[in-house]
Design a protein around this motif. Structure first.
Motif, PDB file in Angstrom:
ATOM      1  N   ALA B  25       0.833  -1.211   0.000  1.00  0.00           N
ATOM      2  CA  ALA B  25       0.000   0.000   0.000  1.00  0.00           C
ATOM      3  C   ALA B  25       0.865   1.257   0.000  1.00  0.00           C
ATOM      4  CB  ALA B  25      -0.908  -0.018   1.224  1.00  0.00           C
ATOM      5  N   VAL B  26       1.865   1.265   0.846  1.00  0.00           N
ATOM      6  CA  VAL B  26       2.721   2.455   0.982  1.00  0.00           C
ATOM      7  C   VAL B  26       3.429   2.771  -0.336  1.00  0.00           C
ATOM      8  CG1 VAL B  26       4.891   3.234   2.050  1.00  0.00           C
ATOM      9  CG2 VAL B  26       3.067   2.360   3.462  1.00  0.00           C
ATOM     10  N   THR B  27       3.933   1.725  -0.987  1.00  0.00           N
ATOM     11  CA  THR B  27       4.672   1.954  -2.237  1.00  0.00           C
ATOM     12  C   THR B  27       3.739   2.293  -3.395  1.00  0.00           C
ATOM     13  OG1 THR B  27       4.710  -0.437  -2.464  1.00  0.00           O
ATOM     14  CG2 THR B  27       6.719   0.610  -1.668  1.00  0.00           C
ATOM     15  N   ARG B  28       2.565   1.641  -3.447  1.00  0.00           N
ATOM     16  CA  ARG B  28       1.596   1.923  -4.516  1.00  0.00           C
ATOM     17  C   ARG B  28       1.040   3.338  -4.402  1.00  0.00           C
ATOM     18  NH1 ARG B  28       2.221  -1.229  -8.789  1.00  0.00           N
ATOM     19  NH2 ARG B  28       2.438  -3.408  -8.157  1.00  0.00           N
ATOM     20  N   ILE B  32       6.236   7.040  -0.077  1.00  0.00           N
ATOM     21  CA  ILE B  32       7.678   7.202   0.121  1.00  0.00           C
ATOM     22  C   ILE B  32       8.282   7.695  -1.190  1.00  0.00           C
ATOM     23  CG2 ILE B  32       9.857   5.977   0.572  1.00  0.00           C
ATOM     24  CD1 ILE B  32       8.279   4.055   2.327  1.00  0.00           C
ATOM     25  N   PRO B  33       9.011   8.813  -1.160  1.00  0.00           N
ATOM     26  CA  PRO B  33       9.614   9.298  -2.400  1.00  0.00           C
ATOM     27  C   PRO B  33      10.730   8.350  -2.884  1.00  0.00           C
ATOM     28  CG  PRO B  33      10.319  10.643  -0.532  1.00  0.00           C
ATOM     29  CD  PRO B  33       9.320   9.690  -0.016  1.00  0.00           C
ATOM     30  N   GLY B  34      10.952   8.344  -4.192  1.00  0.00           N
ATOM     31  CA  GLY B  34      12.010   7.481  -4.756  1.00  0.00           C
ATOM     32  C   GLY B  34      11.515   6.076  -4.959  1.00  0.00           C
ATOM     33  N   GLN B  35      10.505   5.874  -5.778  1.00  0.00           N
ATOM     34  CA  GLN B  35       9.889   4.566  -6.004  1.00  0.00           C
ATOM     35  C   GLN B  35      10.926   3.516  -6.410  1.00  0.00           C
ATOM     36  OE1 GLN B  35       6.880   3.599  -5.575  1.00  0.00           O
ATOM     37  NE2 GLN B  35       6.507   1.811  -6.862  1.00  0.00           N
ATOM     38  N   ILE B  36      11.930   3.952  -7.131  1.00  0.00           N
ATOM     39  CA  ILE B  36      12.917   2.999  -7.674  1.00  0.00           C
ATOM     40  C   ILE B  36      13.721   2.309  -6.573  1.00  0.00           C
ATOM     41  CG2 ILE B  36      14.816   4.670  -7.968  1.00  0.00           C
ATOM     42  CD1 ILE B  36      15.316   3.276 -10.710  1.00  0.00           C
ATOM     43  N   LEU B  37      13.858   3.003  -5.435  1.00  0.00           N
ATOM     44  CA  LEU B  37      14.631   2.423  -4.330  1.00  0.00           C
ATOM     45  C   LEU B  37      13.746   1.618  -3.364  1.00  0.00           C
ATOM     46  CD1 LEU B  37      17.032   5.376  -3.527  1.00  0.00           C
ATOM     47  CD2 LEU B  37      17.510   3.325  -4.851  1.00  0.00           C
ATOM     48  N   PHE B  38      12.449   1.600  -3.607  1.00  0.00           N
ATOM     49  CA  PHE B  38      11.570   0.861  -2.708  1.00  0.00           C
ATOM     50  C   PHE B  38      10.397   0.291  -3.506  1.00  0.00           C
ATOM     51  CE2 PHE B  38       9.149   1.093   1.590  1.00  0.00           C
ATOM     52  CZ  PHE B  38       9.329  -0.281   1.731  1.00  0.00           C
ATOM     53  N   PRO B  39      10.624  -0.798  -4.235  1.00  0.00           N
ATOM     54  CA  PRO B  39       9.571  -1.356  -5.079  1.00  0.00           C
ATOM     55  C   PRO B  39       8.473  -2.011  -4.253  1.00  0.00           C
ATOM     56  CG  PRO B  39      11.470  -2.807  -5.060  1.00  0.00           C
ATOM     57  CD  PRO B  39      11.846  -1.602  -4.272  1.00  0.00           C
ATOM     58  N   PRO B  40       7.266  -2.064  -4.814  1.00  0.00           N
ATOM     59  CA  PRO B  40       6.181  -2.750  -4.108  1.00  0.00           C
ATOM     60  C   PRO B  40       6.491  -4.249  -3.991  1.00  0.00           C
ATOM     61  CG  PRO B  40       5.338  -1.459  -5.955  1.00  0.00           C
ATOM     62  CD  PRO B  40       6.815  -1.453  -6.079  1.00  0.00           C
ATOM     63  N   PHE B  41       5.815  -4.858  -3.059  1.00  0.00           N
ATOM     64  CA  PHE B  41       6.040  -6.277  -2.809  1.00  0.00           C
ATOM     65  C   PHE B  41       5.703  -7.109  -4.057  1.00  0.00           C
ATOM     66  CE2 PHE B  41       4.268 -10.383  -1.241  1.00  0.00           C
ATOM     67  CZ  PHE B  41       5.477 -10.934  -0.861  1.00  0.00           C
ATOM     68  N   SER B  42       4.654  -6.696  -4.759  1.00  0.00           N
ATOM     69  CA  SER B  42       4.237  -7.449  -5.941  1.00  0.00           C
ATOM     70  C   SER B  42       5.335  -7.430  -7.014  1.00  0.00           C
ATOM     71  CB  SER B  42       2.940  -6.890  -6.495  1.00  0.00           C
ATOM     72  OG  SER B  42       3.091  -5.499  -6.760  1.00  0.00           O
ATOM     73  N   VAL B  43       6.064  -6.326  -7.090  1.00  0.00           N
ATOM     74  CA  VAL B  43       7.164  -6.227  -8.068  1.00  0.00           C
ATOM     75  C   VAL B  43       8.295  -7.185  -7.672  1.00  0.00           C
ATOM     76  CG1 VAL B  43       8.949  -4.668  -8.985  1.00  0.00           C
ATOM     77  CG2 VAL B  43       6.598  -3.860  -8.703  1.00  0.00           C
ATOM     78  N   VAL B  44       8.527  -7.255  -6.367  1.00  0.00           N
ATOM     79  CA  VAL B  44       9.572  -8.167  -5.868  1.00  0.00           C
ATOM     80  C   VAL B  44       9.189  -9.618  -6.189  1.00  0.00           C
ATOM     81  CG1 VAL B  44      10.724  -9.042  -3.776  1.00  0.00           C
ATOM     82  CG2 VAL B  44      10.298  -6.588  -4.045  1.00  0.00           C
TER      83      VAL B  44
END
Lengths: 396, 258
Positions: B25-28, B32-44
């Protein structure tokens, strides 16, 4: 030939111990903590270093290691192997000595029946009660047909009732197996219950050896007397049967009434804590009440000991500090001593030809001709050398 | 009480589900700024599947696993053998104990420069590191476990006629198992930590090396995948030894779970 003989045993706890245990006898090593009782058992089992000689069945075993001394040892904490169930604990010694599986099974079955633990055969020690553990430890020690049995305060961790019951069982079993046994305890009552003879151990030395009543009524030294509770021991000059299980014994002018079924009382013993002291004449009958004068007062941390002169006897009574202060007693004061008849211990003259029959303990044990349990043939080892056990149904 | 006991396993998973949900939820929601450094769990998860499909993750994982198994098994076996001897024979304990005490406190990674010079950068390097990492603690815990077995058990077995070897095999070793397993369990997890560090620093293959490559490409999703695999392996190894200990000692040990 004695079953166990210790000659001049010296080590860190023993100072020149000489002792003999007859075949089939249960000898109790009695003494305070730290006296060297357990060390003596360890010497016999070769678990402690020592100087001197140990003989088992007349054979010197000083160069024989523990594994080959054929000693059954029940340790104070029983030390049942916690990772083995009851059957495996009992079978351990048999497996270690290379018995065949069939013979092990039969022997374990026999012992389980004997100690009535068949229903717990596959239970682990942590699931057993204190009494059950004790039985398993005994069965394990007996399994490989030991020549002698060593018991180190085997009931010390049990409640009084269970302990008393198991002592009775043990005594029965020992008599049936006729196995020479050394039993360590620091409790006089325990020793009196199980012992054929008692050896009082004090400070690494044997102070006295004798039948329990001999040790109690004829203490050989002040150490022995102090250990057994420093009782007042009175010589009896005559005995008069009053009927209904009561006798009046005269001890140098003091008539003492005691519950007893004999006419040959030689000595009586009164523990200081069982003598009541009153500054005023107690109401009721005159039986077991004596007037005297306080001739000495000694106080320890817990107790006050009064020496009271009654006729030409000096009787010692003791009481807690608060009672002593409450009574306001002082030297030279006239007091009345009250004796509790049930607390008086009696020593009989067993040589008296006029002694009444059926006195003392009833003969509940099998006689020497009972062949239901036979000792192994001396000098033979291994599975062929065995007792034939029958279950003690009337006991358990 | 019994109802609570029945649902208790669910309570263990629930915080993880909440954590993963919050992460997603937080990443979607770009909290948190800087999406590239903190991908969503689904991307992982997607990247995890991708790495499995391409065989990259499997290959790296197997490389690390083989090193861990060889290093840990050999280190444990030697550690157990010497530990048993030290615990059983006082003279051996006196001989080996000062040496073990001297080397035991050195962290496993502290050996890396020396081993690089002695062995070189090859397959033997991480295996040697894991060997050292396993050997000393397992040797130490085994010796302690054996020495701490109550002397009365040994005496009791001796009075029953058991030889010294039989006493060691049938009484002392089983009773020392809880302590030995504690050492094995801790070092099994530690082996994975050490292998990752060694691969990151010196070896070009394995999970550690994959981590370093992902870092150079700024692929946070791959880094997280590697960390999750590492975490699962540490946990699995530790659980394996807890299970084994439980199987072997549950009937009698006060340490075993019930």
């Amino acid at each position: 030939m004695p079953a166990i003989e210790l000659r001049n045993i010296h080590n860190y706890a023993c100072r020149g111990v000489n002792l003999e245990v007859s075949a089939g006898e249960l000898l109790v090593l009695l003494g305070p903590n730290g006296a060297g009782k357990t060390t003596l058992l360890n010497v016999i089992a070769d678990l402690s270093e020592y100087e001197g000689s140990v003989f088992i069945d007349g054979i010197p075993v000083d160069r024989v290691p523990t594994q080959r001394r054929r000693v059954g040892y029940v340790f104070q904490d029983l030390v049942l192997f916690p990772h083995l169930d009851v059957v495996s604990n009992i079978a351990y010694g048999l497996r270690a000595q290379g018995w065949s599986t069939g013979k092990i099974g039969a022997r374990v079955e026999e012992l389980l029946r004997l100690v009535q633990l068949k229903h717990l055969a596959h239970r682990y020690p942590r699931g057993l009660s204190g009494g059950e553990k004790q039985r398993v430890a005994l069965a394990r020690a007996l399994a490989p047909f030991p020549r002698i049995l060593l018991l180190d305060e085997p009931f010390s961790n049990l409640d009084t009732q269970t302990s008393k019951y198991l002592r009775f069982e043990l005594k029965q079993l020992q008599r049936r197996l006729k196995i020479s046994t050394l039993y360590v305890t620091h409790q006089l009552e325990e020793a009196e219950e199980v012992a054929d003879r008692v050896a009082v151990v004090y400070d690494g030395r044997i102070e006295q050896v004798g039948r329990p009543e001999e040790v109690f009524f004829y203490p050989a030294s002040e150490k022995v007397r102090a250990f057994i509770g420093a009782p007042n021991i009175l010589e009896c000059t005559s005995t008069r049967v009053l009927g209904r299980g009561l006798v009046e014994v005269r001890c140098g002018g003091l008539p003492v009434v005691v519950p007893h079924d004999g006419n040959s009382v030689k000595r009586i013993a009164l523990f200081p804590k069982d003598i009541f002291v009153s500054p005023m004449k107690p109401p009721g009958s005159e039986i077991n009440r004596f007037k005297g004068v306080i001739s000495d007062i000694k106080a320890s941390q817990e107790w006050v000991r009064l020496t009271v002169k009654v006729k030409h006897h000096y009787l010692v009574a003791e009481m807690p500090h608060h009672i002593f202060q409450g009574l306001g007693l002082r030297m030279g004061q006239d007091v009345f001593l009250i004796l509790k008849p049930k607390k008086v211990k009696i020593y009989e003259d067993t040589t008296n030809p006029n002694r009444l029959q059926n006195e003392g303990r009833p003969e509940a044990f099998p006689g020497p001709n009972d062949t239901s349990l036979q000792r192994p043939v001396k000098g033979r080892r291994g599975p062929g050398n065995r007792y034939t056990l029958r279950p003690l149904r009337h006991i358990f | 009480m019994s109802v609570l006991k029945r649902v208790s396993p669910g309570w263990g998973i629930l915080p993880i589900i909440i954590f993963l949900g919050a992460w997603e939820a937080v990443t979607r929601l770009n909290l948190i700024p800087g999406q590239i450094l903190f991908p969503p769990f689904s991307v992982v998860v997607r990247e995890f599947c991708n790495l499995i499909a391409t065989g990259v993750l499997t290959e790296s994982f197997l490389s690390s696993l083989i090193r861990v198994l060889i290093g840990f098994c050999s280190g444990s076996a030697v550690g157990l053998a010497i530990g048993i001897l030290m615990g059983w024979k006082d003279v051996l304990n006196k001989a080996f104990s000062p040496i073990i005490s001297l080397f035991y406190p050195i962290p496993a990674l502290g050996w890396l420069p020396l081993l690089m010079l002695w062995i070189g950068i090859n397959e033997a390097l991480p295996i040697a590191m894991i060997f050292i990492c396993s050997f000393f603690p397992i040797c130490y815990s085994t010796a302690s476990g054996i020495k701490n077995v109550d002397r009365n058990f040994i005496w009791a077995a001796r009075t029953l006629g058991a030889s010294d070897f039989k006493i060691l095999a049938t009484i002392v070793l089983p009773l020392a198992l809880p302590t030995i397993f504690t050492g094995l369990r801790l070092e099994a997890g530690m082996s994975w930590r050490v292998i990752i560090a060694a691969e990151m620093v010196a070896i070009p293959t394995g999970i550690g090396a994959l981590l370093m490559r992902a870092e150079s490409l700024i692929r946070v999703d791959i880094i997280i995948v590697c960390l999750m695999v590492l975490s699962l392996m540490c946990l699995s190894f530790e659980r394996l030894f807890i299970y084994l200990e439980h199987r072997l000692t549950r009937q009698w040990s006060s340490h075993a779970r019930h």
